[in-house]
Design a protein around this motif. Sequence first.
Motif, PDB file in Angstrom:
ATOM      1  N   GLY A   1      15.801   8.873   3.924  1.00  0.00           N
ATOM      2  CA  GLY A   1      15.509   9.488   5.214  1.00  0.00           C
ATOM      3  C   GLY A   1      15.214  10.975   5.126  1.00  0.00           C
ATOM      4  N   GLU A   2      15.214  11.516   3.917  1.00  0.00           N
ATOM      5  CA  GLU A   2      14.936  12.942   3.728  1.00  0.00           C
ATOM      6  C   GLU A   2      13.645  13.132   2.941  1.00  0.00           C
ATOM      7  OE1 GLU A   2      18.272  14.967   2.045  1.00  0.00           O
ATOM      8  OE2 GLU A   2      19.670  14.069   3.459  1.00  0.00           O
ATOM      9  N   ILE A   3      13.160  14.345   2.947  1.00  0.00           N
ATOM     10  CA  ILE A   3      11.947  14.677   2.210  1.00  0.00           C
ATOM     11  C   ILE A   3      12.326  15.232   0.844  1.00  0.00           C
ATOM     12  CG2 ILE A   3       9.904  16.170   2.157  1.00  0.00           C
ATOM     13  CD1 ILE A   3       9.894  16.005   5.234  1.00  0.00           C
ATOM     14  N   VAL A   4      11.709  14.643  -0.202  1.00  0.00           N
ATOM     15  CA  VAL A   4      11.878  15.152  -1.558  1.00  0.00           C
ATOM     16  C   VAL A   4      10.550  15.740  -2.000  1.00  0.00           C
ATOM     17  CG1 VAL A   4      13.710  13.538  -2.204  1.00  0.00           C
ATOM     18  CG2 VAL A   4      11.318  12.922  -2.614  1.00  0.00           C
ATOM     19  N   GLN A   5      10.596  16.532  -3.056  1.00  0.00           N
ATOM     20  CA  GLN A   5       9.380  17.122  -3.595  1.00  0.00           C
ATOM     21  C   GLN A   5       9.102  16.498  -4.957  1.00  0.00           C
ATOM     22  OE1 GLN A   5       9.167  21.420  -3.450  1.00  0.00           O
ATOM     23  NE2 GLN A   5      10.628  21.462  -1.763  1.00  0.00           N
ATOM     24  N   LEU A   6       7.892  15.969  -5.092  1.00  0.00           N
ATOM     25  CA  LEU A   6       7.422  15.389  -6.352  1.00  0.00           C
ATOM     26  C   LEU A   6       6.275  16.246  -6.846  1.00  0.00           C
ATOM     27  CD1 LEU A   6       7.231  11.723  -5.033  1.00  0.00           C
ATOM     28  CD2 LEU A   6       8.984  12.622  -6.556  1.00  0.00           C
ATOM     29  N   GLN A   7       6.085  16.265  -8.155  1.00  0.00           N
ATOM     30  CA  GLN A   7       4.993  17.064  -8.700  1.00  0.00           C
ATOM     31  C   GLN A   7       3.892  16.159  -9.229  1.00  0.00           C
ATOM     32  OE1 GLN A   7       6.151  20.084 -11.431  1.00  0.00           O
ATOM     33  NE2 GLN A   7       4.157  21.040 -11.389  1.00  0.00           N
ATOM     34  N   HIS A   8       2.663  16.399  -8.764  1.00  0.00           N
ATOM     35  CA  HIS A   8       1.504  15.648  -9.236  1.00  0.00           C
ATOM     36  C   HIS A   8       1.271  16.006 -10.697  1.00  0.00           C
ATOM     37  CE1 HIS A   8      -2.600  14.108  -9.474  1.00  0.00           C
ATOM     38  NE2 HIS A   8      -2.285  13.388  -8.399  1.00  0.00           N
TER      39      HIS A   8
ATOM     40  N   VAL B   1      -1.361  15.742 -12.661  1.00  0.00           N
ATOM     41  CA  VAL B   1      -2.659  16.276 -13.073  1.00  0.00           C
ATOM     42  C   VAL B   1      -2.851  17.723 -12.657  1.00  0.00           C
ATOM     43  CG1 VAL B   1      -5.169  16.011 -12.879  1.00  0.00           C
ATOM     44  CG2 VAL B   1      -3.714  13.986 -13.062  1.00  0.00           C
ATOM     45  N   ASP B   2      -2.664  18.023 -11.363  1.00  0.00           N
ATOM     46  CA  ASP B   2      -2.963  19.376 -10.891  1.00  0.00           C
ATOM     47  C   ASP B   2      -1.723  20.197 -10.520  1.00  0.00           C
ATOM     48  OD1 ASP B   2      -2.159  18.325  -8.451  1.00  0.00           O
ATOM     49  OD2 ASP B   2      -4.166  18.303  -7.587  1.00  0.00           O
ATOM     50  N   GLY B   3      -0.538  19.615 -10.671  1.00  0.00           N
ATOM     51  CA  GLY B   3       0.688  20.361 -10.395  1.00  0.00           C
ATOM     52  C   GLY B   3       1.020  20.521  -8.930  1.00  0.00           C
ATOM     53  N   THR B   4       0.216  19.931  -8.047  1.00  0.00           N
ATOM     54  CA  THR B   4       0.471  20.021  -6.623  1.00  0.00           C
ATOM     55  C   THR B   4       1.848  19.460  -6.292  1.00  0.00           C
ATOM     56  OG1 THR B   4      -1.882  19.753  -6.154  1.00  0.00           O
ATOM     57  CG2 THR B   4      -0.370  19.297  -4.349  1.00  0.00           C
ATOM     58  N   ILE B   5       2.517  20.109  -5.360  1.00  0.00           N
ATOM     59  CA  ILE B   5       3.810  19.614  -4.888  1.00  0.00           C
ATOM     60  C   ILE B   5       3.557  18.640  -3.742  1.00  0.00           C
ATOM     61  CG2 ILE B   5       6.046  20.219  -3.891  1.00  0.00           C
ATOM     62  CD1 ILE B   5       5.550  21.262  -6.767  1.00  0.00           C
ATOM     63  N   ILE B   6       4.120  17.456  -3.864  1.00  0.00           N
ATOM     64  CA  ILE B   6       3.977  16.411  -2.862  1.00  0.00           C
ATOM     65  C   ILE B   6       5.302  16.289  -2.127  1.00  0.00           C
ATOM     66  CG2 ILE B   6       3.526  13.954  -2.504  1.00  0.00           C
ATOM     67  CD1 ILE B   6       2.309  14.287  -5.538  1.00  0.00           C
ATOM     68  N   ARG B   7       5.250  16.360  -0.826  1.00  0.00           N
ATOM     69  CA  ARG B   7       6.446  16.142  -0.013  1.00  0.00           C
ATOM     70  C   ARG B   7       6.416  14.693   0.449  1.00  0.00           C
ATOM     71  NH1 ARG B   7       4.882  21.453  -0.787  1.00  0.00           N
ATOM     72  NH2 ARG B   7       6.645  22.823  -0.426  1.00  0.00           N
ATOM     73  N   ALA B   8       7.486  13.965   0.137  1.00  0.00           N
ATOM     74  CA  ALA B   8       7.522  12.545   0.470  1.00  0.00           C
ATOM     75  C   ALA B   8       8.867  12.169   1.074  1.00  0.00           C
ATOM     76  CB  ALA B   8       7.256  11.709  -0.772  1.00  0.00           C
ATOM     77  N   LEU B   9       8.798  11.403   2.133  1.00  0.00           N
ATOM     78  CA  LEU B   9       9.981  10.890   2.796  1.00  0.00           C
ATOM     79  C   LEU B   9      10.462   9.665   2.027  1.00  0.00           C
ATOM     80  CD1 LEU B   9      11.731  11.186   5.398  1.00  0.00           C
ATOM     81  CD2 LEU B   9      10.156   9.554   6.462  1.00  0.00           C
ATOM     82  N   VAL B  10      11.756   9.621   1.709  1.00  0.00           N
ATOM     83  CA  VAL B  10      12.327   8.522   0.928  1.00  0.00           C
ATOM     84  C   VAL B  10      12.819   7.429   1.873  1.00  0.00           C
ATOM     85  CG1 VAL B  10      14.103   7.877  -0.748  1.00  0.00           C
ATOM     86  CG2 VAL B  10      13.046  10.141  -0.864  1.00  0.00           C
ATOM     87  N   GLY B  11      12.353   6.206   1.631  1.00  0.00           N
ATOM     88  CA  GLY B  11      12.790   5.061   2.427  1.00  0.00           C
ATOM     89  C   GLY B  11      14.103   4.497   1.902  1.00  0.00           C
TER      90      GLY B  11
ATOM     91  N   PRO C   1       0.799  -1.223   0.000  1.00  0.00           N
ATOM     92  CA  PRO C   1       0.000   0.000   0.000  1.00  0.00           C
ATOM     93  C   PRO C   1       0.836   1.279   0.000  1.00  0.00           C
ATOM     94  CG  PRO C   1       0.090  -0.897   2.206  1.00  0.00           C
ATOM     95  CD  PRO C   1       0.824  -1.875   1.316  1.00  0.00           C
ATOM     96  N   VAL C   2       2.147   1.143  -0.060  1.00  0.00           N
ATOM     97  CA  VAL C   2       3.025   2.313  -0.078  1.00  0.00           C
ATOM     98  C   VAL C   2       3.636   2.478  -1.463  1.00  0.00           C
ATOM     99  CG1 VAL C   2       3.582   2.202   2.376  1.00  0.00           C
ATOM    100  CG2 VAL C   2       5.012   1.007   0.753  1.00  0.00           C
TER     101      VAL C   2
ATOM    102  N   ASP D   1       4.133   9.826   1.919  1.00  0.00           N
ATOM    103  CA  ASP D   1       3.620  11.175   1.672  1.00  0.00           C
ATOM    104  C   ASP D   1       3.425  11.878   3.018  1.00  0.00           C
ATOM    105  OD1 ASP D   1       2.297  13.483   0.924  1.00  0.00           O
ATOM    106  OD2 ASP D   1       0.725  12.461  -0.206  1.00  0.00           O
ATOM    107  N   VAL D   2       4.182  12.943   3.245  1.00  0.00           N
ATOM    108  CA  VAL D   2       4.105  13.692   4.504  1.00  0.00           C
ATOM    109  C   VAL D   2       3.524  15.093   4.289  1.00  0.00           C
ATOM    110  CG1 VAL D   2       5.959  12.407   5.633  1.00  0.00           C
ATOM    111  CG2 VAL D   2       6.513  14.467   4.306  1.00  0.00           C
ATOM    112  N   THR D   3       3.005  15.356   3.114  1.00  0.00           N
ATOM    113  CA  THR D   3       2.490  16.688   2.782  1.00  0.00           C
ATOM    114  C   THR D   3       1.416  17.136   3.762  1.00  0.00           C
ATOM    115  OG1 THR D   3       2.911  16.192   0.456  1.00  0.00           O
ATOM    116  CG2 THR D   3       1.541  18.120   0.932  1.00  0.00           C
ATOM    117  N   GLU D   4       0.401  16.318   3.957  1.00  0.00           N
ATOM    118  CA  GLU D   4      -0.705  16.694   4.838  1.00  0.00           C
ATOM    119  C   GLU D   4      -0.231  16.866   6.277  1.00  0.00           C
ATOM    120  OE1 GLU D   4      -5.150  15.131   6.079  1.00  0.00           O
ATOM    121  OE2 GLU D   4      -4.232  14.394   4.236  1.00  0.00           O
ATOM    122  N   GLU D   5       0.653  15.999   6.712  1.00  0.00           N
ATOM    123  CA  GLU D   5       1.189  16.111   8.072  1.00  0.00           C
ATOM    124  C   GLU D   5       1.936  17.436   8.246  1.00  0.00           C
ATOM    125  OE1 GLU D   5       4.377  13.833  10.920  1.00  0.00           O
ATOM    126  OE2 GLU D   5       3.323  12.667   9.407  1.00  0.00           O
TER     127      GLU D   5
END
Length: 154
Positions: free
Chosen positions: A99-106, A108-118, A42-43, A136-140
């Motif tokens: 272990g760091e947060i990267v920024q990915l771009q959605h 469809v809508d161009g939203t920036i997603i902040r995600a922690l890399v495993g 699920p990840v 995905d740590v964007t909402e947090e």
Amino acid sequence: MRIDNLEYTMDESAERRRRPHPESAMGYLEALPATVLLERLPVPVLAVHVDGTLLYANGAFEQLVGCDRSELVGKPIGGLFVGSDAETSPFGLLRASVGEIVQLQHSVDGTIIRALVGESAFIRDDDPVVMVSFLDVTEELWNHGGLPGPAHPA
């Protein structure tokens, strides 16, 4: 029983369709193909070749970035990462970003997603593939004041 000009007894037909039942739960896990297991996670997971080409993305990664994997697999993935240094390869970026947060771009809508890399599933320095998961740590970050609100590209 006759199927496509081949004659089978019921026992032969059933035997051809059935996989052998493993003798243990571990045997079941060992028999699962890796991509089936990765798809069921699920990840978000992706695998990138040393040349920066995306080798694999599971369904959860598709949902994260809003892009069908058929549009991603076999192509360079540098465009998925926002603000990455053009000098740094996506392969190097992923290895260095554990272990760091990267920024990915959605897509469809161009939203920036902040995600922690495993951590990569491939850990030797000479492995030609890096396979990582994302959280995905964007909402947090929004909820805890780490971001001013939904982030859109400038």
